[in-house]
Write a protein that holds these residues in place. Structure first.
Motif: not given
Lengths: 242, 282
Positions: A80, A84-86, A88-91, A96, A135-136, B162-163, B217-218
């Motif tokens: 994209p 299309s995601f925040p 600050d998402f903890p991932i 991803v 982290p992303i 998430f998405d 962060h997870s």
């Protein structure tokens, strides 16, 4: 002759009263690298959504890999324009990219070893393996773009569709991304959306110009007249010797 | 505190209260994390408040209020979820309406139920000291259901949180998992209402996960830390409230709120300090 991988026939689409696509016909053969260009609000994103099965055609027909777009979408890798995601998402980056493997393999539980191998391979291919544990939210624009490309590649797609992949990155990263795409084009059909006709014309094999209606050009045929027809009279061509 | 520990050995109702708090903290950690990262706290608030309608009706018809609460929570979760999927623009108005309608229905039923109306206060603010033993088993069962659902469908829940667009493109049935997630939120809300009542539920659902989110962060780590924090807040809140004979629910919430505010400030300070140090090093 083999069936085209993406076939759009006499497609029209409107949001309410606004006709966005009119009688669009486009056929993309296996192994092509097609650039889809046109002004903002010219219908590029709408055409992509239709090809991806997120919208249904009102008039006309779309076949992707011989199937309806909704069925074929899992065989497409999509990158994209804006994530299309925040942010600050903890991932982590790895998680991803693994998401690209959804819809393949088992339904329940965790990702298996083949998923992990595919994600690692995709990250290596875009030269972002060192980012896997980050982290992303800690990535730069160019790094994020690579990770999104890796996510699309992790699903081992047959077609790669990219929407303005270099809109948020600097010139150098842009050149890198296009080099990578040229490499990927050896095994994948690529459809790339861009508003920057001048820059992509040296990479792609064919340019489809979309401003409600669609016209196709071999890359070599593009000149001032083509640009003027597409964008109206307000664009001046800049000579660019590379 | 020592007074509490002595009493804990002596009174069964205190042991039940402690166990109820620990059972609730599992839901608060696992599902609270999704509520925080998916930013659906307002939605969870709507579900929590509409629960009073179900409790009041159950009380009026002589049924178990716990069952009434669960039914009302699931029903309003499905309603709110469907509205959001169908017409996105009206979401917040709809939640607000359901929030108020549920409470109004509940208050009317409770007013018309014969007997005294002290139940209303314990519904609103919780009374962890009155949780009956058989309800602990029910709470444990619901915890099991939550953990099982999240374990089995972890990838799907993570993807839709998430998405959503990517999830849809990868063929994940987004609407189904979205509604399932809201039902899990509804179940969690009912669990937590036993402990702190429906007004304070939102705090216990979001604060532990939000505090965890300041440092890790997870999603998995967030769930674990939030569960531990939930257990800490409910147990410590119960202990602190016991001596001076304070209501337990509000004590727990003040504890969680205080830690959250301190954590929000200090994590900001840490971020700024790191940035400054990096800038100086350059």
């Amino acid at each position: 002759m083999a069936e085209p991988v993406i076939q759009v026939e006499d497609l029209s689409f409107s949001y309410g009263d606004a006709l966005v696509l009119e009688q669009v016909t486009l056929s993309i053969e296996s192994g092509e690298f097609v650039g889809l260009v046109g002004p903002n609000a010219g219908g590029k994103s709408t055409l992509l959504k239709l090809v991806l099965g997120l919208l249904r055609p009102q008039v006309g027909r779309i076949r992707v890999l011989g199937q309806s777009p909704r069925r074929a979408v899992r065989r497409i890798g999509y990158v994209p324009q804006f994530p299309s995601f925040p942010r600050d998402f903890p991932i982590s980056v790895e998680q991803v990219v693994l998401m690209g493997r959804l819809g393949m393999g088992r339904l329940l539980g965790r990702y298996d070893t083949s998923d992990r191998a595919a994600a690692t391979g995709a990250l290596r291919e875009v030269e972002a393996l060192d980012l896997a544990k980050r982290p992303i939210g800690a990535l730069s624009g160019g790094q994020l773009q690579r990770v999104l490309l890796a996510r699309a590649l992790a699903s081992e797609p047959e077609i790669l569709i990219l929407d303005e992949p270099t809109a948020n990155v600097d010139q150098r990263a842009e050149t890198d991304v296009f080099g990578l795409l040229a490499e990927l084009n050896r095994r994948l059909t690529i459809l790339l959306v861009s508003h920057d006709i001048a820059f992509i014309s040296e990479y792609v094999s064919r340019v489809a110009c979309l401003n409600r209606t669609l016209a196709c050009h071999r890359t070599l045929e593009i000149d001032g007249d083509t640009v003027q027809q597409l964008y109206g009279g307000h664009v001046r061509q800049v000579a660019h010797g590379h | 505190m020592s007074e509490f520990l002595a009493a804990l050995g002596e009174y069964g109702f205190l042991q039940s209260a402690l166990i109820a708090g620990l059972l609730a903290s599992v839901g608060c950690g696992v599902i609270g994390t999704f509520v925080v990262v998916k930013r659906i706290a307002f939605m969870a608030g709507g579900i929590a408040h509409s629960v009073l309608g179900g409790m009041g009706a159950a009380l009026y018809f002589g049924l178990d209020p716990f069952a009434g609460a669960l039914a009302a929570a699931i029903a309003s979760a499905l309603l709110i979820g469907t509205v959001r999927l169908a017409w996105k623009t009206q979401e917040d108005t709809m939640i607000g309406a359901l929030w108020a309608i549920g409470m109004a229905v509940g208050v009317l039923f409770i007013a018309k139920t014969p007997g005294y109306a002290s139940d209303l206060m314990s519904f609103l603010f919780g009374n962890i000291l009155l949780v009956p033993t058989e309800e602990l088993w029910l709470m444990a069962g619901l915890d099991l259901l939550l953990v099982a659902a999240v374990t089995l469908f972890y990838r799907q829940f993570l993807a839709i949180s998430f998405d959503e667009e990517l999830a849809r493109l990868r063929g994940v049935p987004v609407a189904f998992f979205y509604l399932l997630l809201l039902c899990l939120v509804a179940i969690t809300v009912v669990l937590l209402i036993q402990v702190v009542g429906l007004i304070l539920v939102i705090a216990l659902l979001t604060l532990p996960a939000a505090i965890a989110g300041h440092y890790v962060h997870s999603l998995g780590a967030m769930m674990l830390i939030a569960t531990l924090l939930g257990a800490l807040f409910t147990s410590l809140g119960l202990a602190l409230s016991f001596g001076p004979d304070l209501p337990a629910g509000p004590t727990m919430i003040l504890l969680a709120g205080g830690v959250y505010v301190c954590s929000a400030f200090s994590s900001q300070m840490i971020v700024r300090h790191r940035a400054r140090r990096r800038a100086k090093a350059a």
